[in-house]
Design an enzyme around this catalytic site. Structure first.
Site, PDB file in Angstrom:
ATOM      1  CE  LYS A  41      31.295 -10.660  27.759  1.00 28.10           C
ATOM      2  NZ  LYS A  41      31.785 -11.751  27.388  1.00 28.10           N
ATOM      3  CG  ASP A  58      34.320 -20.368  30.371  1.00 30.57           C
ATOM      4  OD1 ASP A  58      34.423 -21.445  31.128  1.00 30.57           O
ATOM      5  OD2 ASP A  58      33.809 -19.301  30.809  1.00 30.57           O
TER       6      ASP A  58
END
Length: 304
Positions: free
Chosen positions: A13, A115
């Site tokens: 990432k 989230d």
């Protein structure tokens, strides 16, 4: 992508500094995400392998994690409902068990994910079905929240965000803790059973300002005692849920919501019911062989 050292397939990432962030803020954001991953080691949370700055400059940073080859829960959810094979209660129970197990591990370490949504829940293996292990990913909003402390920043995705994040009680500062993740779990369970977003399905594609306006309208209806029409949410759905207390101390925790034995259909609704003390009023009924879930409440969205 594969590790040169082990040959293991990994996921990398790339964290990029936003144009509005100072280098110090970017380093803080990177540090928070890496620290959260370093403090977790659990079968239901994605594992960290390595992290390093980009060779090209300080505006990018790489985080290397285990590869969840099964893809996002959101992708499978869409495929299942498009093929008219929606998730059963037992399948949802298994998914809910894995999600709450991962969350409990985070919360025990005083980490709020902030989230939780189908996009950030992934299958470790590519096999179809729900037998594969699920992992929580994307800890970009994860925040350390010690006991007795609260978070005051607006974090998350609107459709899954607890109301005290979007719109704290009048006259009070925004203050929430890891228990807001339980609201998000309730929203995910709703989507798995119904195939619909809980708070937008009757509103269509509206922008954030209009969404917030309607949410506040619902709260006013709730205070006035106005009841929306029965059935799926409309412009003012199930206002009873909006009048629930929003103090963090009153919200259910993972310990309250997590099934303590092998998941069954009964334990799914037990978990959803506990979530609903905070997130909504759940009413499950069987109509012509199809289970319908009615959820009233308020959710929200914030951009990174």
């Amino acid at each position: 992508m594969r590790s040169r050292a082990t040959g293991e397939e990994v996921a990398a990432k790339c964290l990029k500094r936003a144009s509005t962030w100072s280098p110090e803020k970017f380093r803080q954001r990177v540090g928070e995400e890496v620290a959260a991953l370093q403090h977790t080691r659990h079968r239901n949370v994605i594992g960290l392998i390595d992290h390093l700055p980009d060779a090209g400059g300080e505006d990018r940073y790489w985080v290397v994690m285990k590869y969840a080859r099964g893809g996002q829960l959101l992708e499978r959810l869409i495929k299942r409902h498009q093929s008219t094979r929606p998730y059963t209660e037992v399948e949802v129970a298994k998914i809910g068990y894995d999600v709450l197990s991962g969350l409990k591990h985070l919360h025990d370490r005083r980490i709020a994910h902030c989230d939780i949504k189908p996009d950030n829940i992934m299958f470790e293996t590519a096999e179809d079905g729900t037998d594969g292990n699920l992992v929580l990913v994307d800890l970009g909003f994860a925040t350390v929240c010690e006991s007795g402390q609260y978070i005051d920043q607006m974090k998350g995705t609107i459709e899954y965000m607890a109301p005290e994040i979007l719109n704290p009680p009048r006259g009070q500062a925004r203050a929430y803790d890891s228990k807001v993740d339980i609201w998000s779990v309730g929203c995910v369970l709703y989507m798995l059973l119904s195939g619909e977003l809980p708070f937008r399905r009757a509103w269509g594609n509206i922008d954030q300002r209009e969404f917030t306006k309607r949410v506040r309208c619902q709260r006013r209806c709730a205070r006035a005692g106005t009841r929306g029409a029965a059935g799926p949410p409309t412009a003012c759905p199930c206002p009873d849920s909006l009048s629930l207390p929003r103090q963090p101390v009153l919200a259910p925790s993972c310990d309250d919501s997590h099934p303590q034995r092998v998941c069954t259909c009964k334990s799914t609704y037990k978990t959803a019911g506990i979530c609903s003390q905070r997130a909504a009023k759940l009413q499950v009924s069987d109509h012509q062989g199809r289970h319908q879930l009615q959820l009233g409440g308020v959710g929200t969205h914030i951009a990174r």
